[in-house]
Design an enzyme around this catalytic site. Structure first.
Site, PDB file in Angstrom:
ATOM      1  N   GLU A   8      -4.972  -4.822  10.745  1.00 42.89           N
ATOM      2  CA  GLU A   8      -3.945  -3.795  10.892  1.00 42.89           C
ATOM      3  C   GLU A   8      -4.199  -3.027  12.187  1.00 42.89           C
ATOM      4  OE1 GLU A   8      -2.157  -2.645   6.864  1.00 42.89           O
ATOM      5  OE2 GLU A   8      -4.015  -1.528   7.004  1.00 42.89           O
ATOM      6  N   ASN A  57       0.864  -1.183   0.000  1.00 49.44           N
ATOM      7  CA  ASN A  57       0.000   0.000   0.000  1.00 49.44           C
ATOM      8  C   ASN A  57       0.899   1.232   0.000  1.00 49.44           C
ATOM      9  OD1 ASN A  57      -1.818   2.015   0.444  1.00 49.44           O
ATOM     10  ND2 ASN A  57      -2.425   1.346   2.508  1.00 49.44           N
ATOM     11  N   TRP A  58       0.949   1.892  -1.148  1.00 52.17           N
ATOM     12  CA  TRP A  58       1.865   3.028  -1.287  1.00 52.17           C
ATOM     13  C   TRP A  58       1.281   4.323  -0.747  1.00 52.17           C
ATOM     14  CZ3 TRP A  58       3.870   1.752  -6.947  1.00 52.17           C
ATOM     15  CH2 TRP A  58       4.805   0.708  -6.861  1.00 52.17           C
ATOM     16  N   LYS A  59       0.021   4.291  -0.330  1.00 52.11           N
ATOM     17  CA  LYS A  59      -0.621   5.478   0.266  1.00 52.11           C
ATOM     18  C   LYS A  59      -0.402   6.698  -0.644  1.00 52.11           C
ATOM     19  CE  LYS A  59      -0.071   3.176   4.656  1.00 52.11           C
ATOM     20  NZ  LYS A  59       0.090   3.253   6.113  1.00 52.11           N
ATOM     21  N   GLY A  63       5.215   1.362   4.529  1.00 52.28           N
ATOM     22  CA  GLY A  63       6.542   1.960   4.332  1.00 52.28           C
ATOM     23  C   GLY A  63       7.546   1.056   3.633  1.00 52.28           C
ATOM     24  N   SER A 101       3.818  -1.949  10.221  1.00 49.55           N
ATOM     25  CA  SER A 101       5.277  -1.997  10.369  1.00 49.55           C
ATOM     26  C   SER A 101       5.867  -3.362  10.036  1.00 49.55           C
ATOM     27  CB  SER A 101       5.690  -1.553  11.783  1.00 49.55           C
ATOM     28  OG  SER A 101       5.255  -0.219  12.026  1.00 49.55           O
ATOM     29  N   GLU A 107      -6.524   4.597   7.819  1.00 45.23           N
ATOM     30  CA  GLU A 107      -6.407   6.031   7.499  1.00 45.23           C
ATOM     31  C   GLU A 107      -7.705   6.559   6.894  1.00 45.23           C
ATOM     32  OE1 GLU A 107      -2.759   5.405   5.402  1.00 45.23           O
ATOM     33  OE2 GLU A 107      -1.877   4.868   7.339  1.00 45.23           O
ATOM     34  N   GLY A 145       2.801   2.511  10.610  1.00 44.05           N
ATOM     35  CA  GLY A 145       3.716   3.628  10.404  1.00 44.05           C
ATOM     36  C   GLY A 145       4.449   4.070  11.662  1.00 44.05           C
ATOM     37  N   HIS A 158      -9.373   1.001   5.134  1.00 41.79           N
ATOM     38  CA  HIS A 158      -8.051   1.196   5.734  1.00 41.79           C
ATOM     39  C   HIS A 158      -8.168   2.156   6.914  1.00 41.79           C
ATOM     40  CE1 HIS A 158      -3.914   2.443   6.316  1.00 41.79           C
ATOM     41  NE2 HIS A 158      -3.594   1.282   5.753  1.00 41.79           N
TER      42      HIS A 158
END
Ligand code: 13P
Length: 250
Positions: free
Chosen positions: A168, A10-12, A236, A214, A98, A174, A96
């Protein structure tokens, strides 16, 4: 049991078309022999076409990070599952953390988005997870159960079985603070047991449950060797082909 081991990147909100294409091209070269593992990249929608081009013929899936609850219309700034599909995406993320915590997606919204993605024929990942406050007040299982119940709603078992779940824990995303394999396995076992009491046994056996938060090359093998951890959703560490391919091959 037809559970598919799945690793998502997931490159966000990172990597524009040129950078995304470069990382995707390096990844294709690095993971030629990934066995039965399904690999999916989730670039920003702006980079979707560039990434599709870069992975063409490799078997790597490309997905959209979020969709709107409607197919089309006066929704400035939104993307939809059907348009993502028509652009060539084969996968999607919904729920997600976020989206839930930064953009305010409710369980009901996440459910509507899930239906949109399934109806569009996308391989859909439903993300769930508790906050630190919820974990510290022993609400983890209640939160996961509610997110699963509302997320799936009245979906029939054969459609539920096609969904990938991503556990998650919000406090691990993160932050560099990974759930220990024991902690993650405990949550995954709870999710599997929830599926088993809600649907026929084969659903719980078939659903892939990814861990996210992470995940990196140094901890991936230990997490992925847990019996109920069937894959990973990586943030990340997926931004560089070197670390992401090390996780895929772990
Ligand atoms: P990190 O791997 O950066 O913690 O992000 C996890 C995540 O949110 C994947 O969806």
């Amino acid at each position: 049991m037809s559970r598919v081991r799945t690793i998502g990147g997931n490159w966000k909100l990172n990597l524009g078309p040129a950078e995304a294409s470069k990382v995707a091209t390096e990844l294709v070269a690095a993971v030629v022999d990934r066995g039965d593992t399904r690999v999916t990249l989730f670039p920003t929608a702006i980079s979707l076409t560039a990434v599709l081009e870069a992975v063409r013929g490799s078997g790597i899936h490309v997905g959209i990070q979020d969709v709107h609850t409607a197919d089309s219309g006066a929704y400035t700034g939104a993307n939809s599952a059907t348009l993502a599909r028509s652009a060539g995406a084969t996968a999607a993320l919904v729920g997600h953390s976020e989206r839930r915590h930064v953009f305010g997606d409710s369980d009901a919204t996440v459910h509507r988005k899930l239906i949109q993605c399934l109806d569009a024929g996308l391989l859909t990942t439903l993300c769930i997870g508790e906050t630190l406050e919820q974990r510290d007040s022993a609400q983890t299982e209640a939160v996961l159960a509610e997110q699963l119940k509302s997320g799936f709603g009245e979906l029939p078992p054969d459609r539920v079985a096609t969904v990938t779940l991503a556990y998650e824990p919000v406090w691990a995303i993160g932050t560099g603070r990974t759930a220990s394999p024991e902690m993650a396995q405990e949550a995954h076992a709870f999710v599997r047991a929830w599926l088993r009491q809600a649907y026929p046994d084969w659903v719980a056996d078939d659903v892939c449950i990814q861990y996210g938060g992470s995940m990196k090359p140094a901890n991936a093998a230990a997490l992925l060797s847990c019996p109920d951890i069937d894959g990973g959703l990586v943030g990340g560490a997926a931004l560089k082909a070197e670390s992401f391919s090390a996780i895929i091959l772990a």
